[in-house]
Motif scaffolding. Structure first.
Motif, PDB file in Angstrom:
ATOM      1  N   VAL A  23       0.850  -1.179   0.000  1.00 55.10           N
ATOM      2  CA  VAL A  23       0.000   0.000   0.000  1.00 55.10           C
ATOM      3  C   VAL A  23       0.888   1.231   0.000  1.00 55.10           C
ATOM      4  O   VAL A  23       1.805   1.342   0.800  1.00 55.10           O
ATOM      5  N   LEU A  24       0.620   2.173  -0.911  1.00 53.54           N
ATOM      6  CA  LEU A  24       1.276   3.477  -0.919  1.00 53.54           C
ATOM      7  C   LEU A  24       0.266   4.471  -0.373  1.00 53.54           C
ATOM      8  O   LEU A  24      -0.870   4.509  -0.830  1.00 53.54           O
ATOM      9  N   TRP A  25       0.673   5.289   0.598  1.00 58.14           N
ATOM     10  CA  TRP A  25      -0.284   6.263   1.094  1.00 58.14           C
ATOM     11  C   TRP A  25       0.412   7.530   1.518  1.00 58.14           C
ATOM     12  O   TRP A  25       1.602   7.547   1.807  1.00 58.14           O
ATOM     13  N   GLY A  26      -0.328   8.619   1.528  1.00 58.82           N
ATOM     14  CA  GLY A  26       0.242   9.886   1.933  1.00 58.82           C
ATOM     15  C   GLY A  26      -0.630  11.046   1.522  1.00 58.82           C
ATOM     16  O   GLY A  26      -1.775  10.875   1.144  1.00 58.82           O
ATOM     17  N   GLY A  27      -0.032  12.230   1.551  1.00 57.69           N
ATOM     18  CA  GLY A  27      -0.744  13.452   1.212  1.00 57.69           C
ATOM     19  C   GLY A  27      -0.434  13.898  -0.193  1.00 57.69           C
ATOM     20  O   GLY A  27       0.013  13.133  -1.029  1.00 57.69           O
ATOM     21  N   VAL A  28      -0.664  15.169  -0.435  1.00 57.60           N
ATOM     22  CA  VAL A  28      -0.532  15.722  -1.773  1.00 57.60           C
ATOM     23  C   VAL A  28       0.923  15.759  -2.236  1.00 57.60           C
ATOM     24  O   VAL A  28       1.232  15.413  -3.364  1.00 57.60           O
ATOM     25  N   ALA A  29       1.837  16.152  -1.366  1.00 56.41           N
ATOM     26  CA  ALA A  29       3.244  16.280  -1.751  1.00 56.41           C
ATOM     27  C   ALA A  29       3.893  14.903  -1.882  1.00 56.41           C
ATOM     28  O   ALA A  29       3.663  14.013  -1.068  1.00 56.41           O
ATOM     29  N   ALA A  30       4.696  14.710  -2.914  1.00 57.22           N
ATOM     30  CA  ALA A  30       5.337  13.416  -3.153  1.00 57.22           C
ATOM     31  C   ALA A  30       6.197  12.983  -1.966  1.00 57.22           C
ATOM     32  O   ALA A  30       6.324  11.806  -1.690  1.00 57.22           O
ATOM     33  N   ALA A  31       6.785  13.933  -1.264  1.00 59.03           N
ATOM     34  CA  ALA A  31       7.656  13.602  -0.132  1.00 59.03           C
ATOM     35  C   ALA A  31       6.878  12.998   1.039  1.00 59.03           C
ATOM     36  O   ALA A  31       7.469  12.423   1.936  1.00 59.03           O
ATOM     37  N   GLN A  32       5.553  13.112   1.025  1.00 54.83           N
ATOM     38  CA  GLN A  32       4.749  12.602   2.126  1.00 54.83           C
ATOM     39  C   GLN A  32       4.313  11.157   1.928  1.00 54.83           C
ATOM     40  O   GLN A  32       3.694  10.583   2.798  1.00 54.83           O
ATOM     41  N   TRP A  33       4.621  10.566   0.787  1.00 58.68           N
ATOM     42  CA  TRP A  33       4.173   9.197   0.507  1.00 58.68           C
ATOM     43  C   TRP A  33       5.071   8.184   1.195  1.00 58.68           C
ATOM     44  O   TRP A  33       6.266   8.389   1.347  1.00 58.68           O
ATOM     45  N   GLN A  34       4.491   7.084   1.627  1.00 55.33           N
ATOM     46  CA  GLN A  34       5.263   6.002   2.209  1.00 55.33           C
ATOM     47  C   GLN A  34       4.705   4.655   1.746  1.00 55.33           C
ATOM     48  O   GLN A  34       3.564   4.564   1.338  1.00 55.33           O
ATOM     49  N   VAL A  35       5.545   3.641   1.815  1.00 57.56           N
ATOM     50  CA  VAL A  35       5.168   2.288   1.413  1.00 57.56           C
ATOM     51  C   VAL A  35       4.896   1.478   2.673  1.00 57.56           C
ATOM     52  O   VAL A  35       5.673   1.491   3.611  1.00 57.56           O
ATOM     53  N   VAL A  36       3.767   0.777   2.666  1.00 59.24           N
ATOM     54  CA  VAL A  36       3.378  -0.063   3.799  1.00 59.24           C
ATOM     55  C   VAL A  36       3.094  -1.458   3.256  1.00 59.24           C
ATOM     56  O   VAL A  36       2.209  -1.631   2.434  1.00 59.24           O
ATOM     57  N   ASP A  37       3.857  -2.458   3.686  1.00 62.13           N
ATOM     58  CA  ASP A  37       3.590  -3.841   3.269  1.00 62.13           C
ATOM     59  C   ASP A  37       2.297  -4.332   3.905  1.00 62.13           C
ATOM     60  O   ASP A  37       2.058  -4.113   5.084  1.00 62.13           O
ATOM     61  N   MET A  38       1.472  -4.983   3.110  1.00 59.48           N
ATOM     62  CA  MET A  38       0.223  -5.547   3.590  1.00 59.48           C
ATOM     63  C   MET A  38       0.401  -7.058   3.683  1.00 59.48           C
ATOM     64  O   MET A  38       0.664  -7.712   2.679  1.00 59.48           O
ATOM     65  N   PRO A  39       0.288  -7.633   4.870  1.00 60.03           N
ATOM     66  CA  PRO A  39       0.591  -9.055   5.040  1.00 60.03           C
ATOM     67  C   PRO A  39      -0.433  -9.989   4.396  1.00 60.03           C
ATOM     68  O   PRO A  39      -1.637  -9.781   4.525  1.00 60.03           O
ATOM     69  N   ASP A  40       0.058 -11.005   3.693  1.00 61.05           N
ATOM     70  CA  ASP A  40      -0.746 -12.136   3.227  1.00 61.05           C
ATOM     71  C   ASP A  40      -2.036 -11.749   2.522  1.00 61.05           C
ATOM     72  O   ASP A  40      -3.073 -12.354   2.740  1.00 61.05           O
ATOM     73  N   ARG A  41      -1.995 -10.743   1.666  1.00 62.74           N
ATOM     74  CA  ARG A  41      -3.219 -10.273   1.032  1.00 62.74           C
ATOM     75  C   ARG A  41      -2.886  -9.577  -0.275  1.00 62.74           C
ATOM     76  O   ARG A  41      -1.953  -8.817  -0.356  1.00 62.74           O
ATOM     77  N   ALA A  42      -3.674  -9.844  -1.304  1.00 65.88           N
ATOM     78  CA  ALA A  42      -3.590  -9.144  -2.583  1.00 65.88           C
ATOM     79  C   ALA A  42      -5.013  -8.919  -3.074  1.00 65.88           C
ATOM     80  O   ALA A  42      -5.953  -9.532  -2.572  1.00 65.88           O
ATOM     81  N   GLN A  43      -5.194  -8.049  -4.026  1.00 65.12           N
ATOM     82  CA  GLN A  43      -6.487  -7.735  -4.638  1.00 65.12           C
ATOM     83  C   GLN A  43      -7.512  -7.223  -3.628  1.00 65.12           C
ATOM     84  O   GLN A  43      -8.705  -7.467  -3.763  1.00 65.12           O
ATOM     85  N   ALA A  44      -7.062  -6.510  -2.605  1.00 66.05           N
ATOM     86  CA  ALA A  44      -7.965  -5.918  -1.621  1.00 66.05           C
ATOM     87  C   ALA A  44      -8.333  -4.504  -2.047  1.00 66.05           C
ATOM     88  O   ALA A  44      -7.541  -3.820  -2.696  1.00 66.05           O
ATOM     89  N   ALA A  45      -9.530  -4.057  -1.698  1.00 64.59           N
ATOM     90  CA  ALA A  45      -9.887  -2.645  -1.825  1.00 64.59           C
ATOM     91  C   ALA A  45      -9.275  -1.943  -0.612  1.00 64.59           C
ATOM     92  O   ALA A  45      -9.371  -2.448   0.511  1.00 64.59           O
TER      93      ALA A  45
END
Length: 82
Positions: A14-36
Motif C-alpha cells: 500500500v502506498l499512502w500519503g498526502g498531496v506532496a510526493a515527499a509525504q508518501w510512504q510504502v506499507v507492506d500488507m501481510p498475506d493479502r492481494a487484490q484488496a480494496a
C-alpha cells in the motif's frame, strides 16, 4: 490534510500519503492481494477483502502504524475498487 491511498495489488503493498510526493510512504500488507484499500477520515487505512492466493477473504485489516484485524465481512470479496 487529505490523504490518498493506492494499492499495488499483486505485491500486497500500500502506498499512502498526502498531496506532496515527499509525504508518501510504502506499507507492506501481510498475506493479502487484490484488496480494496481506503483511507479513513481519522488517518487509518482499511484493507477490505482480497485473496491470500488460495481463497477469497471475508476479513478486513486496519493500519495505524501496524496492521491489525478489522471487522469481518458478511461476504468474501476481492478485486474491489474504492
Amino acid at each position: 490534510m487529505t490523504r490518498f491511498v493506492q494499492t499495488v495489488v499483486a505485491a500486497g503493498v500500500v502506498l499512502w500519503g498526502g498531496v506532496a510526493a515527499a509525504q508518501w510512504q510504502v506499507v507492506d500488507m501481510p498475506d493479502r492481494a487484490q484488496a480494496a484499500v481506503v483511507a479513513l477520515p481519522d488517518g487509518r487505512i482499511l484493507a477490505i477483502g482480497g485473496t491470500d492466493g488460495a481463497e477469497t477473504l471475508a476479513t478486513t485489516l486496519v493500519y495505524d502504524g501496524a496492521w491489525s484485524d478489522g471487522p469481518p465481512l458478511l461476504t468474501a470479496r476481492r478485486g474491489g475498487a474504492a
